[in-house]
Motif scaffolding. Structure first.
Motif, mmCIF file in Angstrom:
data_model
loop_
_atom_site.group_PDB
_atom_site.id
_atom_site.type_symbol
_atom_site.label_atom_id
_atom_site.label_comp_id
_atom_site.label_asym_id
_atom_site.label_seq_id
_atom_site.Cartn_x
_atom_site.Cartn_y
_atom_site.Cartn_z
ATOM 1 N N ALA A 40 0.804 -1.217 0.000
ATOM 2 C CA ALA A 40 0.000 0.000 0.000
ATOM 3 C C ALA A 40 0.839 1.271 0.000
ATOM 4 C CB ALA A 40 -0.937 -0.002 1.208
ATOM 5 N N SER A 41 2.177 1.142 0.039
ATOM 6 C CA SER A 41 3.037 2.327 0.018
ATOM 7 C C SER A 41 4.390 1.984 -0.590
ATOM 8 C CB SER A 41 3.256 2.868 1.439
ATOM 9 O OG SER A 41 4.101 1.991 2.170
ATOM 10 N N GLY A 42 5.063 3.011 -1.079
ATOM 11 C CA GLY A 42 6.392 2.824 -1.635
ATOM 12 C C GLY A 42 7.391 2.359 -0.596
ATOM 13 N N GLU A 43 7.264 2.871 0.619
ATOM 14 C CA GLU A 43 8.186 2.483 1.685
ATOM 15 C C GLU A 43 8.085 0.983 1.984
ATOM 16 O OE1 GLU A 43 5.988 5.001 1.933
ATOM 17 O OE2 GLU A 43 7.205 6.802 2.204
ATOM 18 N N LEU A 44 6.865 0.500 2.116
ATOM 19 C CA LEU A 44 6.648 -0.927 2.368
ATOM 20 C C LEU A 44 7.151 -1.763 1.189
ATOM 21 C CD1 LEU A 44 5.511 -3.177 4.165
ATOM 22 C CD2 LEU A 44 3.278 -2.774 3.121
ATOM 23 N N ALA A 45 6.922 -1.282 -0.017
ATOM 24 C CA ALA A 45 7.370 -2.007 -1.212
ATOM 25 C C ALA A 45 8.891 -2.106 -1.251
ATOM 26 C CB ALA A 45 6.845 -1.310 -2.462
ATOM 27 N N LEU A 46 9.593 -1.056 -0.854
ATOM 28 C CA LEU A 46 11.063 -1.107 -0.822
ATOM 29 C C LEU A 46 11.546 -2.113 0.217
ATOM 30 C CD1 LEU A 46 11.998 2.644 -1.340
ATOM 31 C CD2 LEU A 46 12.315 0.739 -2.947
ATOM 32 N N GLU A 47 10.821 -2.243 1.320
ATOM 33 C CA GLU A 47 11.170 -3.272 2.309
ATOM 34 C C GLU A 47 11.048 -4.657 1.689
ATOM 35 O OE1 GLU A 47 9.129 -2.978 6.056
ATOM 36 O OE2 GLU A 47 9.503 -0.809 6.185
ATOM 37 N N HIS A 48 9.961 -4.887 0.946
ATOM 38 C CA HIS A 48 9.777 -6.174 0.266
ATOM 39 C C HIS A 48 10.903 -6.404 -0.742
ATOM 40 C CE1 HIS A 48 5.702 -7.775 1.350
ATOM 41 N NE2 HIS A 48 5.610 -6.564 1.862
ATOM 42 N N ALA A 49 11.273 -5.348 -1.465
ATOM 43 C CA ALA A 49 12.305 -5.456 -2.506
ATOM 44 C C ALA A 49 13.691 -5.693 -1.916
ATOM 45 C CB ALA A 49 12.309 -4.214 -3.382
ATOM 46 N N SER A 50 13.870 -5.406 -0.641
ATOM 47 C CA SER A 50 15.164 -5.703 -0.015
ATOM 48 C C SER A 50 15.264 -7.181 0.358
ATOM 49 C CB SER A 50 15.393 -4.819 1.220
ATOM 50 O OG SER A 50 14.508 -5.184 2.256
ATOM 51 N N VAL A 51 14.139 -7.894 0.288
ATOM 52 C CA VAL A 51 14.102 -9.314 0.633
ATOM 53 C C VAL A 51 13.865 -10.199 -0.590
ATOM 54 C CG1 VAL A 51 12.879 -11.050 2.016
ATOM 55 C CG2 VAL A 51 13.235 -8.762 2.948
ATOM 56 N N HIS A 52 13.039 -9.739 -1.527
ATOM 57 C CA HIS A 52 12.651 -10.540 -2.690
ATOM 58 C C HIS A 52 13.131 -9.887 -3.981
ATOM 59 C CE1 HIS A 52 10.038 -12.891 -0.105
ATOM 60 N NE2 HIS A 52 9.451 -11.783 0.298
ATOM 61 N N VAL A 53 13.415 -10.712 -4.975
ATOM 62 C CA VAL A 53 13.762 -10.227 -6.304
ATOM 63 C C VAL A 53 12.485 -10.196 -7.140
ATOM 64 C CG1 VAL A 53 15.093 -10.708 -8.404
ATOM 65 C CG2 VAL A 53 16.081 -11.185 -6.150
ATOM 66 N N TYR A 54 12.259 -9.093 -7.838
ATOM 67 C CA TYR A 54 11.059 -8.923 -8.640
ATOM 68 C C TYR A 54 11.408 -8.825 -10.120
ATOM 69 C CZ TYR A 54 8.554 -8.260 -4.318
ATOM 70 O OH TYR A 54 8.014 -8.456 -3.089
ATOM 71 N N ALA A 55 10.578 -9.447 -10.940
ATOM 72 C CA ALA A 55 10.710 -9.337 -12.385
ATOM 73 C C ALA A 55 10.079 -8.025 -12.854
ATOM 74 C CB ALA A 55 10.030 -10.516 -13.073
ATOM 75 N N ASP A 70 9.263 8.323 -7.374
ATOM 76 C CA ASP A 70 10.298 8.206 -6.337
ATOM 77 C C ASP A 70 10.501 6.750 -5.928
ATOM 78 O OD1 ASP A 70 10.679 10.945 -6.382
ATOM 79 O OD2 ASP A 70 9.309 11.311 -4.704
ATOM 80 N N PHE A 71 9.392 6.013 -5.780
ATOM 81 C CA PHE A 71 9.507 4.601 -5.429
ATOM 82 C C PHE A 71 10.237 3.824 -6.519
ATOM 83 C CE2 PHE A 71 7.494 0.519 -6.570
ATOM 84 C CZ PHE A 71 8.204 -0.273 -5.682
ATOM 85 N N LEU A 72 9.814 3.989 -7.770
ATOM 86 C CA LEU A 72 10.425 3.222 -8.859
ATOM 87 C C LEU A 72 11.881 3.630 -9.103
ATOM 88 C CD1 LEU A 72 7.397 2.955 -11.298
ATOM 89 C CD2 LEU A 72 8.384 1.139 -9.871
ATOM 90 N N SER A 73 12.227 4.880 -8.824
ATOM 91 C CA SER A 73 13.629 5.309 -8.934
ATOM 92 C C SER A 73 14.480 4.584 -7.891
ATOM 93 C CB SER A 73 13.753 6.820 -8.746
ATOM 94 O OG SER A 73 13.106 7.510 -9.788
#
Length: 187
Positions: A40-55, A70-73
């Motif tokens: 639901a937020s860019g901050e939470l998504a970056l936390e997920h991206a620090s653990v999982h690899v996304y296509a 800002d999130f996608l950058s």
């Protein structure tokens, strides 16, 4: 290994609709359904991206606190091989230009979208990613055979493509390496 897609939007209804559409409408090259994570937020998504690899990451453009660009950058710096798509109900030419230049988005999709349009765009983006990664892998094999790249460097590149950041080591002044607790990186 099942590939993952990250969906980011501050509206729960849109998150659930995207997750359902992507889970039902997409399969990877091995016939596996993609895992779809929603945030639901860019901050939470970056936390997920620090653990999982996304296509692929699909993000709303206008969100509170951290907008989609800002999130996608930030995600681009963290996972350069993750493809990026922006969704928006607003046409903001300056924002779109910034998304292309700073976040390196590959597609812009207007809200409301049609399921066919969205799935077609996602399939195309994922196919381009697959071909790019395969081309890079084959080029590394050729460079290794020609002596331009040694086997060790080729393996490091392969590992980095699989798990971004795995080959980066933080060294202390005394020559020891520093292990970081993932929970500390999120604070």
């Amino acid at each position: 290994m099942t590939e993952r897609i990250l969906v980011v939007d501050d509206e729960p209804g849109i998150l659930h609709a995207l997750q359902r559409l992507l889970r039902q409408g997409l399969v990877d090259g091995n016939g596996q359904r993609y895992l779809v994570d929603e945030c639901a937020s860019g901050e939470l998504a970056l936390e997920h991206a620090s653990v999982h690899v996304y296509a692929l990451a699909i993000s709303d453009y206008r969100m509170p606190e951290m907008n989609g660009v800002d999130f996608l950058s930030a995600l681009r710096r963290l996972q350069p091989d993750c493809q990026r798509i922006i969704l928006s109900g607003y046409t903001d030419l300056n924002g779109l230009i910034r998304a292309v230049n700073e976040a390196g988005i590959t597609r812009f999709i207007a809200k409301p979208w049609t399921d066919y349009e969205l799935l077609s765009a996602v399939r195309e983006v994922l196919k381009v990613r697959e071909l790019t990664l395969e081309s890079r892998r084959l080029a590394d094999i050729v460079r290794t055979q020609q002596g331009q790249l040694n086997a060790h460097e080729a393996e490091l590149r392969r590992l980095e493509r699989m798990e971004p950041g795995i080959t980066h080591v933080n060294w202390a002044e005394d020559g020891s390496f520093i292990l970081e607790d993932p929970d500390d990186a999120r604070s």
